[in-house]
Design a protein around this motif. Structure first.
Motif, mmCIF file in Angstrom:
data_model
loop_
_atom_site.group_PDB
_atom_site.id
_atom_site.type_symbol
_atom_site.label_atom_id
_atom_site.label_comp_id
_atom_site.label_asym_id
_atom_site.label_seq_id
_atom_site.Cartn_x
_atom_site.Cartn_y
_atom_site.Cartn_z
ATOM 1 N N SER A 145 0.852 -1.194 0.000
ATOM 2 C CA SER A 145 0.000 0.000 0.000
ATOM 3 C C SER A 145 0.883 1.237 0.000
ATOM 4 O O SER A 145 2.036 1.197 0.429
ATOM 5 C CB SER A 145 -0.924 0.006 1.225
ATOM 6 O OG SER A 145 -0.188 0.031 2.437
ATOM 7 N N TRP A 152 -7.526 -0.031 4.130
ATOM 8 C CA TRP A 152 -8.618 -0.967 3.877
ATOM 9 C C TRP A 152 -9.240 -1.448 5.177
ATOM 10 O O TRP A 152 -8.630 -1.501 6.227
ATOM 11 C CB TRP A 152 -8.117 -2.164 3.066
ATOM 12 C CG TRP A 152 -6.794 -2.718 3.539
ATOM 13 C CD1 TRP A 152 -6.496 -3.260 4.766
ATOM 14 C CD2 TRP A 152 -5.579 -2.758 2.786
ATOM 15 N NE1 TRP A 152 -5.188 -3.652 4.823
ATOM 16 C CE2 TRP A 152 -4.591 -3.360 3.622
ATOM 17 C CE3 TRP A 152 -5.216 -2.376 1.490
ATOM 18 C CZ2 TRP A 152 -3.282 -3.567 3.203
ATOM 19 C CZ3 TRP A 152 -3.904 -2.579 1.085
ATOM 20 C CH2 TRP A 152 -2.958 -3.170 1.922
ATOM 21 N N ARG A 213 -12.345 0.958 1.170
ATOM 22 C CA ARG A 213 -11.073 1.672 1.101
ATOM 23 C C ARG A 213 -11.172 2.948 1.930
ATOM 24 O O ARG A 213 -12.249 3.542 2.059
ATOM 25 C CB ARG A 213 -10.700 2.015 -0.344
ATOM 26 C CG ARG A 213 -11.567 3.058 -1.009
ATOM 27 C CD ARG A 213 -11.034 3.452 -2.384
ATOM 28 N NE ARG A 213 -11.938 4.373 -3.045
ATOM 29 C CZ ARG A 213 -11.901 5.693 -2.894
ATOM 30 N NH1 ARG A 213 -10.996 6.229 -2.106
ATOM 31 N NH2 ARG A 213 -12.747 6.471 -3.530
ATOM 32 N N HIS A 214 -10.046 3.352 2.474
ATOM 33 C CA HIS A 214 -10.002 4.569 3.274
ATOM 34 C C HIS A 214 -9.603 5.739 2.376
ATOM 35 O O HIS A 214 -8.449 5.826 1.939
ATOM 36 C CB HIS A 214 -8.989 4.431 4.409
ATOM 37 C CG HIS A 214 -9.307 3.319 5.363
ATOM 38 N ND1 HIS A 214 -8.526 3.021 6.451
ATOM 39 C CD2 HIS A 214 -10.341 2.418 5.384
ATOM 40 C CE1 HIS A 214 -9.046 1.996 7.102
ATOM 41 N NE2 HIS A 214 -10.148 1.615 6.468
ATOM 42 N N ASN A 230 -4.783 5.051 -2.384
ATOM 43 C CA ASN A 230 -5.642 4.155 -1.621
ATOM 44 C C ASN A 230 -6.497 3.252 -2.508
ATOM 45 O O ASN A 230 -6.762 2.099 -2.158
ATOM 46 C CB ASN A 230 -6.515 4.938 -0.639
ATOM 47 C CG ASN A 230 -7.348 6.021 -1.303
ATOM 48 O OD1 ASN A 230 -8.283 5.734 -2.037
ATOM 49 N ND2 ASN A 230 -7.007 7.284 -1.048
ATOM 50 N N GLU A 231 -6.902 3.745 -3.679
ATOM 51 C CA GLU A 231 -7.726 2.914 -4.548
ATOM 52 C C GLU A 231 -6.909 1.768 -5.145
ATOM 53 O O GLU A 231 -7.334 0.611 -5.139
ATOM 54 C CB GLU A 231 -8.351 3.761 -5.653
ATOM 55 C CG GLU A 231 -9.354 2.991 -6.497
ATOM 56 C CD GLU A 231 -10.176 3.889 -7.404
ATOM 57 O OE1 GLU A 231 -11.044 3.347 -8.114
ATOM 58 O OE2 GLU A 231 -9.955 5.109 -7.409
ATOM 59 N N SER A 233 -4.148 0.551 -3.924
ATOM 60 C CA SER A 233 -3.754 -0.324 -2.829
ATOM 61 C C SER A 233 -4.867 -1.312 -2.497
ATOM 62 O O SER A 233 -4.623 -2.510 -2.290
ATOM 63 C CB SER A 233 -3.402 0.506 -1.589
ATOM 64 O OG SER A 233 -2.329 1.385 -1.853
ATOM 65 N N CYS A 234 -6.107 -0.825 -2.448
ATOM 66 C CA CYS A 234 -7.235 -1.716 -2.155
ATOM 67 C C CYS A 234 -7.448 -2.734 -3.267
ATOM 68 O O CYS A 234 -7.791 -3.892 -3.000
ATOM 69 C CB CYS A 234 -8.505 -0.902 -1.940
ATOM 70 S SG CYS A 234 -8.756 -0.425 -0.226
ATOM 71 N N GLU A 274 -14.585 5.820 4.776
ATOM 72 C CA GLU A 274 -14.517 4.513 4.130
ATOM 73 C C GLU A 274 -15.523 4.431 2.981
ATOM 74 O O GLU A 274 -16.688 4.785 3.140
ATOM 75 C CB GLU A 274 -14.774 3.401 5.141
ATOM 76 C CG GLU A 274 -13.708 3.319 6.227
ATOM 77 C CD GLU A 274 -13.856 2.097 7.116
ATOM 78 O OE1 GLU A 274 -14.713 1.238 6.814
ATOM 79 O OE2 GLU A 274 -13.098 1.979 8.097
ATOM 80 N N VAL A 277 -15.698 -0.808 -1.931
ATOM 81 C CA VAL A 277 -14.986 -1.201 -3.142
ATOM 82 C C VAL A 277 -15.549 -2.497 -3.721
ATOM 83 O O VAL A 277 -15.754 -2.618 -4.931
ATOM 84 C CB VAL A 277 -13.478 -1.379 -2.845
ATOM 85 C CG1 VAL A 277 -12.743 -1.965 -4.055
ATOM 86 C CG2 VAL A 277 -12.848 -0.069 -2.437
#
Length: 306
Positions: A145, A152, A213-214, A230-231, A233-234, A274, A277
């Motif tokens: 990440s 997440w 996702r955060h 973050n997207e 990474s998720c 949050e 996803v």
């Protein structure tokens, strides 16, 4: 001085009048905007010539100026906690040393196993060990990440009442999606797969996993911090999750219910940072389960070697 300009800056030497006019116009426009902002009055639209000159004068600066990080929905910069100015301690790293032949054997074995994965829409109600699902989620948490922010949350649902509530929300929205939002072409493209707005699998499957996702992080003191990429990474974590569940002998369906995120977030009492996803039903396939007879593209269609 003129000789230097003629030698090294021929464009500026030839067009210095235009450059000077553009700079003056930009300065005038800036002063006008500042005065209007200070006086709290509406900003009048600048004359077209002034606006064009200001844009010409600032285009180079705008193209080269550094901008702060922006990623999807993020808090204002002033709300973010600066990262600690420390270097993490280092530890030794090693991997199992295997022969080239064993590398090939393992990679081919993993490919064959994953090539058997399918999206399943008919689940058995037979129970499965929760520990197997939890271990798969733990494996998903090993995904890389951005800046190791781990953006997440995996919500594991096994309560029949909560699964029923999730199904009601999804079917409510999906019926509208199929009838109005998606458009006829999208509905027609899904027809060969046999999908509809009815989602029996959401209550048949023993487990549901909802991946959030955060958009930004919140530490234990309630301070916000940036979650970089973050997207992406998720997405990486979801890929690991699918592989881990399949390796454990569990079937899944990659469900992304359109327009359901806010209601599901509220149902599951997840915080505002949050964003939903993925929604995965997890379990064994039903005894009479069938899947479309699909083939995947061969290696030469998905890989380029340079």
């Amino acid at each position: 001085m003129a000789g230097v300009l003629q030698t090294y800056l021929p464009f500026l030497a030839a067009n210095w009048q235009l450059v000077l006019m553009a700079l003056l116009a930009a300065a005038v426009l800036h002063l006008l905007l500042e005065r209007c902002r200070t006086a709290s009055i509406p900003v009048p639209a600048p004359p077209a010539a002034v606006a064009a000159a200001a844009a010409a004068a600032t285009i180079t600066t705008a193209a080269t100026a550094a901008t702060p990080w922006r990623d999807e929905v993020a808090p204002e910069d002033d709300d973010l906690t600066p990262p600690p100015d420390v270097l993490l301690p280092r530890v030794p790293f090693s991997m199992e040393s295997i022969s080239p032949e064993e590398m090939v054997r393992r990679s081919e074995q993993f490919y064959k196993q994953m090539n058997g994965r399918r999206s399943v829409r008919a689940f058995s109600r037979a129970p499965v060990p929760r520990q197997a699902v939890e271990s798969a989620i733990r494996a998903a948490g090993t995904a890389p990440s951005g800046a190791h922010t781990e953006p997440w949350t995996f919500v594991l649902v096994e309560s029949p009442e909560v699964k029923a509530a999730v199904r009601r929300i999804v079917e409510d929205e999906e019926e509208v999606n199929y009838r109005k939002r998606m458009g006829q072409k999208w509905v027609d493209d899904l027809a060969p797969l046999g999908t509809t707005w009815l989602k029996e699998y959401l209550t048949d499957a023993p487990f549901l996993i909802l991946v959030f996702r955060h958009a930004y992080g919140v530490d234990e003191q309630g301070q916000r911090f940036t979650t970089y990429y973050n997207e992406i990474s998720c997405n990486l974590a979801c890929g690991v999750l699918l592989a881990a569940l399949h390796q454990a002998g569990l079937a899944t369906l990659t469900s992304t219910p359109l327009n359901c995120g806010p209601r599901l977030r509220q149902l599951l009492e997840r915080p505002a940072n949050e964003k939903l996803v993925l929604l995965l039903p997890v379990g064994r396939p039903a005894d009479d389960c069938t899947v479309p007879d699909l083939t995947r593209r061969p290696l030469e269609r998905i890989m380029v070697v340079l």
